[in-house]
Write an enzyme that holds these catalytic residues in place. Structure first.
Site, PDB file in Angstrom:
ATOM      1  N   HIS A  13       6.337   7.546  10.190  1.00 48.94           N
ATOM      2  CA  HIS A  13       7.571   7.022   9.968  1.00 48.94           C
ATOM      3  C   HIS A  13       9.003   7.990  10.094  1.00 48.94           C
ATOM      4  CE1 HIS A  13       6.956   2.711  10.028  1.00 48.94           C
ATOM      5  NE2 HIS A  13       6.066   2.704   9.140  1.00 48.94           N
ATOM      6  N   GLU A  26       7.316  -0.321  13.196  1.00 47.13           N
ATOM      7  CA  GLU A  26       5.815  -0.281  13.279  1.00 47.13           C
ATOM      8  C   GLU A  26       5.111   0.076  14.241  1.00 47.13           C
ATOM      9  OE1 GLU A  26       5.100   0.249  10.362  1.00 47.13           O
ATOM     10  OE2 GLU A  26       6.786  -0.634   9.142  1.00 47.13           O
ATOM     11  N   GLU A  75       2.800   7.021   7.211  1.00 47.55           N
ATOM     12  CA  GLU A  75       3.957   7.097   6.529  1.00 47.55           C
ATOM     13  C   GLU A  75       4.820   8.388   7.123  1.00 47.55           C
ATOM     14  OE1 GLU A  75       4.983   4.396   5.116  1.00 47.55           O
ATOM     15  OE2 GLU A  75       2.833   3.568   5.223  1.00 47.55           O
ATOM     16  N   VAL A 105       0.894  -0.995   0.103  1.00 49.90           N
ATOM     17  CA  VAL A 105      -0.119   0.030   0.130  1.00 49.90           C
ATOM     18  C   VAL A 105       0.720   1.257   0.048  1.00 49.90           C
ATOM     19  CG1 VAL A 105      -2.107   1.146   1.154  1.00 49.90           C
ATOM     20  CG2 VAL A 105      -2.006  -1.237   1.205  1.00 49.90           C
ATOM     21  N   ALA A 106       2.000   1.214   0.886  1.00 51.19           N
ATOM     22  CA  ALA A 106       2.744   2.278   0.947  1.00 51.19           C
ATOM     23  C   ALA A 106       3.918   2.193   1.548  1.00 51.19           C
ATOM     24  CB  ALA A 106       2.047   3.403   1.806  1.00 51.19           C
ATOM     25  N   MET A 107       5.030   2.900   1.362  1.00 46.16           N
ATOM     26  CA  MET A 107       6.366   2.852   1.892  1.00 46.16           C
ATOM     27  C   MET A 107       7.049   4.073   2.349  1.00 46.16           C
ATOM     28  SD  MET A 107       8.890   0.698   2.757  1.00 46.16           S
ATOM     29  CE  MET A 107      10.291   1.273   3.438  1.00 46.16           C
ATOM     30  N   GLU A 108       7.754   3.971   3.329  1.00 42.25           N
ATOM     31  CA  GLU A 108       7.882   5.354   4.009  1.00 42.25           C
ATOM     32  C   GLU A 108       9.384   5.923   3.569  1.00 42.25           C
ATOM     33  OE1 GLU A 108       7.580   2.483   5.604  1.00 42.25           O
ATOM     34  OE2 GLU A 108       9.018   1.949   6.779  1.00 42.25           O
ATOM     35  N   ASN A 109       9.543   5.935   2.220  1.00 42.75           N
ATOM     36  CA  ASN A 109      10.984   6.355   1.781  1.00 42.75           C
ATOM     37  C   ASN A 109      11.056   7.744   2.379  1.00 42.75           C
ATOM     38  OD1 ASN A 109      11.744   3.738   0.664  1.00 42.75           O
ATOM     39  ND2 ASN A 109      10.117   4.325  -1.180  1.00 42.75           N
TER      40      ASN A 109
HETATM   41 ZN   LIG Z   1       4.676   1.264   8.739  1.00 44.06          ZN
END
Ligand SMILES: [Zn+2]
Length: 711
Positions: free
Chosen positions: A343, A362, A340, A312-316
């Site tokens: 994060h 997390e 995100e 769904v999403a990634m905290e780059n």
């Molecule tokens: Zn996360």
């Protein structure tokens, strides 16, 4: 994570210089009370998921110089590592690598040697490590502790698990190809040789060459575009672990949505995406800064990626990647983006030093996300969202049993187990409950906010273990240390970290009662053996409910499935027209009810949904339900109709589900679950992860992969 597009010229100067990390502090916050001086933190010497000898070196910086060839689906170029040996007699450098990565040459310079700057060619060999990587052993010339060496690796990489090449038909616009990378947890060793462990952080720079019409974005604090030679330049001025290095390239455009935020997307998506987030990002950042101290990364941009994006999403850092499929479900989009953003403090600024303690990232990010939504949208909204997720946690526990090691917060990896497979709901929600318990112990949620702010200030840009967090907590609240809270019966910290089963404590969610009560009341109405009368139903109008209320209702109805046939028919008559115009998060749950009840009158809607949606999050759960019943032939038929529009990895997953082929993707492995996980709508029974014992007697906990959709 996501992909976006913009005109190259507009990339210039869009990201401003940032102060040096160490100069920053969480000023104005309450400091920890006097106590024993913090012990010097020891970096872990071993990471069972890394083949590298990272503990023998300090990595000061690295540079990537890449050329992207969309036709060949190849990236080629070089990696330059600035390293300092920290021990005497280091004769070998071992980096994490991957079979998909072809090494052409390696050389070494020792810049500090007088006049001796000619590169020296080095010998190397590649050794097997696990099915997710290999070890690249490089023989070094004489090294001295503290004396910098510069290693240059020339290489080409193709279709490793980190790199997702999308042909034009897999993008939203359908006109140009696109590529994105996904590093979490241990995939980036197929993008560049590295110390692929969260214990090691460094700054990086990059130069990326692409064909005309392609825009490149990276998880970097600064970027600029050189028009003359068509090179995109990036600089990440803050230390990050390898898994947070991310790249997307394609036809991407942008729109500013705040003073430090812009939305990137393919042109056909941009207006809708920017509209959804306009003003929101800055609002959420401001709330988060008030709670946890300054946002350390400068930019907070978001790129929307096509449905092929595996999570769904990634905290780059500086550039969150997020799937475009979530755009229509605005409440979920809101939660995912805020998660995100959280994060930025928890996970990115302070990182778990090993994958065995992913909950540190997390669990804390989920707690922080809920503190932000409480401030921005109220306690009732936050409690409702929390109940949806804790319901899912308990659903998983019922399926797994109380003694399943998957439910442990702290896991111990056996060699060879891919850390990505241990990413699960417990990492998030049991972790959240533990952080909530610490907050409860502190006696006051605002006091605990200040603790978290000081935790960030204390550990920013470092990697830590649970012990660091706990020791800091006990120093911060000496009265709790004196009261021996770590050994309080039933709530022992050891039990929290190493025990299986349900969280020993859950926060009080009664503030959500006004939203949750009507949902449960309506569930009770439908629990009867006979369909409710129109009069009964008229007292329960869900047309004004929020998405999370409807989702909770359907999740709890899924728990009651199967329903008597006439009850299901009445349910369909009552709600199907309404669900049909609601978002995909609602629809997929309703359609799971249809499938699990084998309710043929609604089958056309199942077919239409699967023909429309091509993301993993909106296909896998339905296919898994379909194959367990008599509707399997429909699944096979729709699969053949749509397979050309599915990413090859998803196609392989669905083939496995449909035909039980046992095919396991080799290079392009099934995606890990970083960032925002797929959260379970409904009591999805099927592919429930179970801890298994291999023939070798090793415990290999399997993931809660594909247990359904977003956060
Ligand atoms: Zn996360």
């Amino acid at each position: 994570m996501a992909e976006l597009h913009q005109t190259p010229s507009s990339l210039c100067c869009c990201r401003k210089s940032l102060p040096v990390p160490r100069a920053q502090s969480a000023g104005g916050s309450e400091r920890a009370p006097a106590g024993p001086e913090p012990r010097a933190r020891r970096r872990p010497q071993v990471d069972v998921a890394s083949a590298s000898n990272f503990s023998c070196f300090q990595l000061h910086h690295f540079h990537l110089d890449l050329w992207l060839n969309f036709a060949a689906k190849e990236m080629s170029g070089c990696l330059v590592l600035d390293l300092v040996p920290v021990q005497l007699g280091i004769s070998t450098l071992v980096l994490d690598s991957h079979p998909s990565l072809l090494i052409h040459s390696i050389n070494c310079k020792t810049p500090e040697e007088d006049g001796h700057t000619e590169p020296v060619s080095l010998t190397y060999r590649v050794d097997p490590f696990t099915d997710y990587g290999s070890g690249l052993s490089i023989s070094l010339p004489d090294t001295k502790p503290g004396k910098k060496i510069q290693i240059t690796v020339r290489y080409t990489t193709t279709d490793g698990p980190a790199i997702w090449w999308l042909d034009p038909e897999l993008t939203c616009g359908g006109a140009r190809p696109l590529v994105f990378t996904q590093g979490h947890s241990v995939c980036n060793r197929s993008l560049f040789p590295c110390f692929d462990t969260p214990a090691v952080k460094s700054t990086y720079t990059a130069a990326v060459r692409v064909p005309d019409g392609v825009t490149v974005l990276m998880s970097a604090s600064q970027s600029w575009f050189s028009e003359q030679d068509r090179v995109f330049h990036f600089s990440m001025d803050f230390p990050v672990p390898s898994y947070l290095v991310a790249l997307v390239a394609g036809e991407l455009e942008h729109e500013d949505v705040g003073p430090r935020s812009r939305v990137w997307a393919e042109p056909c998506l941009l207006a809708a995406a920017a509209k959804q987030l306009d003003g929101g990002l800055e609002r959420w950042l401001a709330v988060a800064e008030k709670l946890f101290g300054p946002y350390l990364w400068g930019r907070c941009d978001i790129v929307f990626l096509p449905p092929a994006f595996p999570i769904v999403a990634m905290e780059n850092p500086c550039l969150t990647f997020i799937i475009a499929s979530i755009l229509e479900s605005s409440d979920f989009l809101l939660i995912d983006v805020i998660h995100e953003i959280a994060h930025g403090w928890f996970g990115n600024a302070v990182t778990n030093a090993t994958w065995e303690e992913m909950w540190l990232s997390e669990g804390l990010a989920t707690y922080a996300q809920r503190r932000i939504t409480t401030q921005a949208y109220g306690e009732a909204f936050t409690c409702l969202e929390t109940v949806v997720r804790l319901d899912a946690l308990h659903r998983q526990l019922r399926l797994l049993g109380d003694n399943n090691p998957v439910s442990k917060l702290q896991v111990q990896f056996e060699p060879g187990v891919n850390p990505s497979t241990l990413m699960n709901l417990f990492t998030y929600e049991k972790g959240f409950c533990f952080v909530s318990y610490l907050s409860e112990l502190s006696g006051d949620v605002k006091r605990f906010d200040r603790f978290l702010k000081d935790y960030i200030s204390e550990f920013q840009f470092q990697s830590v273990g649970a012990q660091d967090l706990i020791e800091f907590f006990l120093r911060y609240f000496p009265e709790l240390q004196a009261a021996a809270v770590t050994t309080r019966e039933g709530m022992e910290f050891d039990r929290w970290l190493s025990g299986c089963g349900a969280p020993p404590f859950e926060p009080d969610l009664s503030a959500g009662g006004a939203l949750i009560g009507p949902v449960q009341d309506l569930c009770d109405v439908w629990r009867c053996a006979d369909p409710p009368t129109p009069q009964t139903l008229s007292a329960h109008d869900l047309s004004g409910w929020s998405t999370f209320q409807v989702v909770l209702f359907l999740d709890r109805m899924l728990d009651q499935t199967p329903l008597p046939r006439d009850v299901m028919a009445s349910f369909s008559r009552s709600y199907s027209p309404l669900f049909d115009v609601l978002n995909a998060e609602v629809q997929i749950r309703w359609l799971q009810m249809v499938v699990r009840n084998t309710f043929y009158p609604e089958l056309p809607r199942v077919r239409a949904f699967l023909q429309k949606h091509t993301s993993r999050m909106y296909t896998v759960p339905l296919y898994e339900d379909l194959v367990t019943g008599v509707m399997k032939c429909v699944a096979v038929e729709v699969f053949y109709q749509t397979q050309r529009r599915l990413h090859p990895n998803l196609r392989r997953t669905l083939q496995q589900i449909l035909f039980q082929t046992g095919l396991v993707p080799t290079n392009q492995s099934c995606p890990p679950l970083p960032g925002t996980p797929f959260s379970p709508p409904g009591s999805s029974q099927p592919t429930v992860p179970a801890a298994t014992t291999t023939a070798a007697g090793k415990t290999a906990a399997m993931a809660l992969l594909d247990v359904n959709v977003s956060a």
